[in-house]
Design a protein around this motif. Structure first.
Motif, PDB file in Angstrom:
ATOM      1  N   TRP A   8      26.486  24.563  75.965  1.00 43.70           N
ATOM      2  CA  TRP A   8      26.543  25.540  74.869  1.00 43.70           C
ATOM      3  C   TRP A   8      27.974  26.062  74.720  1.00 43.70           C
ATOM      4  N   THR A   9      28.354  26.350  73.468  1.00 38.97           N
ATOM      5  CA  THR A   9      29.645  26.997  73.220  1.00 38.97           C
ATOM      6  C   THR A   9      29.439  28.184  72.278  1.00 38.97           C
ATOM      7  N   THR A  10      30.398  29.090  72.304  1.00 42.15           N
ATOM      8  CA  THR A  10      30.361  30.237  71.399  1.00 42.15           C
ATOM      9  C   THR A  10      30.953  29.841  70.051  1.00 42.15           C
ATOM     10  N   GLU A  11      30.956  30.815  69.146  1.00 40.70           N
ATOM     11  CA  GLU A  11      31.519  30.576  67.811  1.00 40.70           C
ATOM     12  C   GLU A  11      32.992  30.207  67.884  1.00 40.70           C
ATOM     13  N   ILE A  17      30.002  28.040  77.405  1.00 40.25           N
ATOM     14  CA  ILE A  17      29.231  29.068  78.097  1.00 40.25           C
ATOM     15  C   ILE A  17      28.799  28.518  79.451  1.00 40.25           C
ATOM     16  N   ASP A  55      27.898  40.076  70.619  1.00 41.37           N
ATOM     17  CA  ASP A  55      27.110  38.864  70.891  1.00 41.37           C
ATOM     18  C   ASP A  55      26.558  38.219  69.634  1.00 41.37           C
ATOM     19  N   TYR A  61      26.256  30.100  67.717  1.00 45.17           N
ATOM     20  CA  TYR A  61      26.269  29.419  69.007  1.00 45.17           C
ATOM     21  C   TYR A  61      26.030  27.932  68.748  1.00 45.17           C
ATOM     22  N   CYS A 111      25.148  24.044  70.173  1.00 46.25           N
ATOM     23  CA  CYS A 111      24.502  23.205  71.186  1.00 46.25           C
ATOM     24  C   CYS A 111      25.104  21.810  71.088  1.00 46.25           C
TER      25      CYS A 111
END
Length: 456
Positions: free
Chosen positions: A274-277, A282, A317, A321, A323
């Protein structure tokens, strides 16, 4: 007349001679048969036929020859197809160490063949050395359980999706084995557009193989001779990652825990994360209790179920996000947006409105003693500010929101349940009427008590 008389005499004489000759011939035959029977009684005879027997390779075989009235004659065992003499009376002639001869009371003669081989299959004859020779024969059938021929059978295969695949299985045995293919897990196979449980024959052909064909296949060979035998062939189908997201938009309020889901399929197994915007990966540290993020991954064959749990959602938050799934054949990703929603209320608006009406009716009375007593009864501690604050808060109607999966909001659920009950069930209105009557009775009781105190 004399001539006719001679003819009659001649015919009579001929008839008499014919009858006498016939009687003499019949007596001769009878004497011959009697003599032959007497002679036959002096010769050996077989008490029973030699039965045909069937033996599995590697087991022992037993052939029995029973002879009555053997006297001084001798018994021999002979292999018919090769004309090989195996034994003569008490002696074994053949050099085959697996053959043994036994007898019982000079009547039963047994030929033992240990650890039977396929070459032992054939006719066996028991002979008695009379003139002419007398004999009986029986057949020895040697059966062989099926065996997989490894050199002519497919091994585990790895192929690309969309190609044609042929699995081959060769078996031998006696009788000729029956061969079939089936999936080890018992599921149906899609062959030429049809779903079948079993494919007969040594060849299993799959056109345009897909990931649904990825499984372990069993080649099973049987011929009625236990045990049946099988070989396991694993078919693996390679394909680049594919990704699906159940909900691309999720909602959460400040302080809530939320879970984002992502499903992927790939073979070879993909690397998922997973990565953030902003593109930051993550990383979940399960060793630290109460960590902000927790990633969960569950494998099922070529499928992988990914979850991202965000604890105690804060203002920073919210956002997108990503995937991601990668393997040697390709890469794919998907986005999930997390939006902020208003926190649900926990007070039933209909009930609060009803209490406010009762409160307003009581507050209109000029007598302060009645007001104080009423407020203490209603509020428990005489704190009117609590009621006013709650009433003000409950007057706001909650916004229309989409709650994330798994979140349970007591206030929203209670409000919906209460409204449904008011609309559909008259029992609740009866309950409200009882409360109203109870409050009115207490009100008049308090008024009467107050007047009594003032009169004193």
């Amino acid at each position: 007349m004399k001539f006719n008389g001679y003819i009659c005499i001649y015919l009579y004489a001929l008839y008499t001679n014919t009858i006498s000759s016939s009687l003499s011939v019949g007596n001769g035959k009878q004497k011959s048969e009697i003599a032959e029977q007497n002679n036959e009684a002096n010769f050996p005879r077989f008490a029973e036929p030699i039965p045909n027997i069937t033996v599995t390779i590697g087991r022992d075989a037993l052939l029995a020859c029973v002879v009555d009235n053997l006297k001084g004659y001798k018994v021999a065992w002979v292999r018919v197809d090769t004309q090989t003499i195996l034994s003569i009376h008490h002696n074994v002639i053949t050099q085959n160490p697996r053959i043994i001869l036994t007898h019982n009371d000079h009547r039963s003669w047994y030929l033992h063949i240990r650890e039977v081989e396929e070459s032992d299959r054939g006719w066996y004859m028991c002979q008695v050395n009379t003139d002419p020779m007398r004999s009986r024969k029986g057949y020895l059938q040697v059966v062989v359980p099926p065996v997989i021929v490894e050199s002519m059978t497919s091994n585990d295969l790895v192929v690309r999706e969309g190609t044609n695949v042929t699995l081959q299985c060769r078996a031998k045995g006696f009788p000729e084995p029956y061969v079939m293919w089936r999936r080890e897990d018992g599921d149906e196979m899609s062959i030429s557009g049809e779903n079948v449980n079993v494919v007969d024959g040594e060849i299993l052909s799959i056109t345009k193989v897909s990931r649904l064909h990825m499984a372990a296949y069993l080649c099973v060979a049987s011929n009625g001779v236990p045990p049946s035998i099988s070989k396991r062939v694993q078919l693996k189908v390679q394909f680049p990652p594919m990704l699906s997201i159940p909900n691309q938009l999720e909602g959460a309020y400040i302080g809530q825990d939320v879970v984002l889901e992502c499903h992927t399929e790939a073979y070879p197994a993909s690397i998922n994360y997973w990565t953030t915007e902003r593109g930051d990966m993550i990383i979940s540290d399960t060793s630290r209790a109460g960590d902000k993020f927790e990633t969960i991954s569950t494998n099922s064959g070529y499928s992988k179920f990914m979850k991202l749990k965000i604890r105690n959602v804060g203002p920073n938050d919210f956002g997108y996000y990503r995937c991601v799934a990668k393997n040697s054949l390709g890469e794919t990703d998907g986005m999930i947006k997390l939006d902020e929603i208003a926190a649900p209320t926990t007070i039933l608006t209909t009930e609060q409105s009803f209490l406010n009406k009762i409160k307003n009716r009581v507050m209109k009375k000029p007598n302060s003693a009645i007001v104080d007593y009423t407020e203490e009864w209603r509020n428990g501690n005489g704190n009117e500010a609590d009621y006013t604050g709650d009433s003000t808060q409950s007057s706001r109607s909650p916004p229309s929101i989409r709650h994330p999966p798994g979140a349970f909001h007591n206030g929203a659920v209670s409000s919906r349940v209460f409204t449904a009950v008011v609309k559909q069930n008259g029992i609740f209105m009866c309950f409200i009427s009882i409360i109203s009557c109870s409050l009115l009775i207490q009100y008049y009781l308090m008024t009467f008590m107050t007047k009594t105190v003032l009169n004193r």
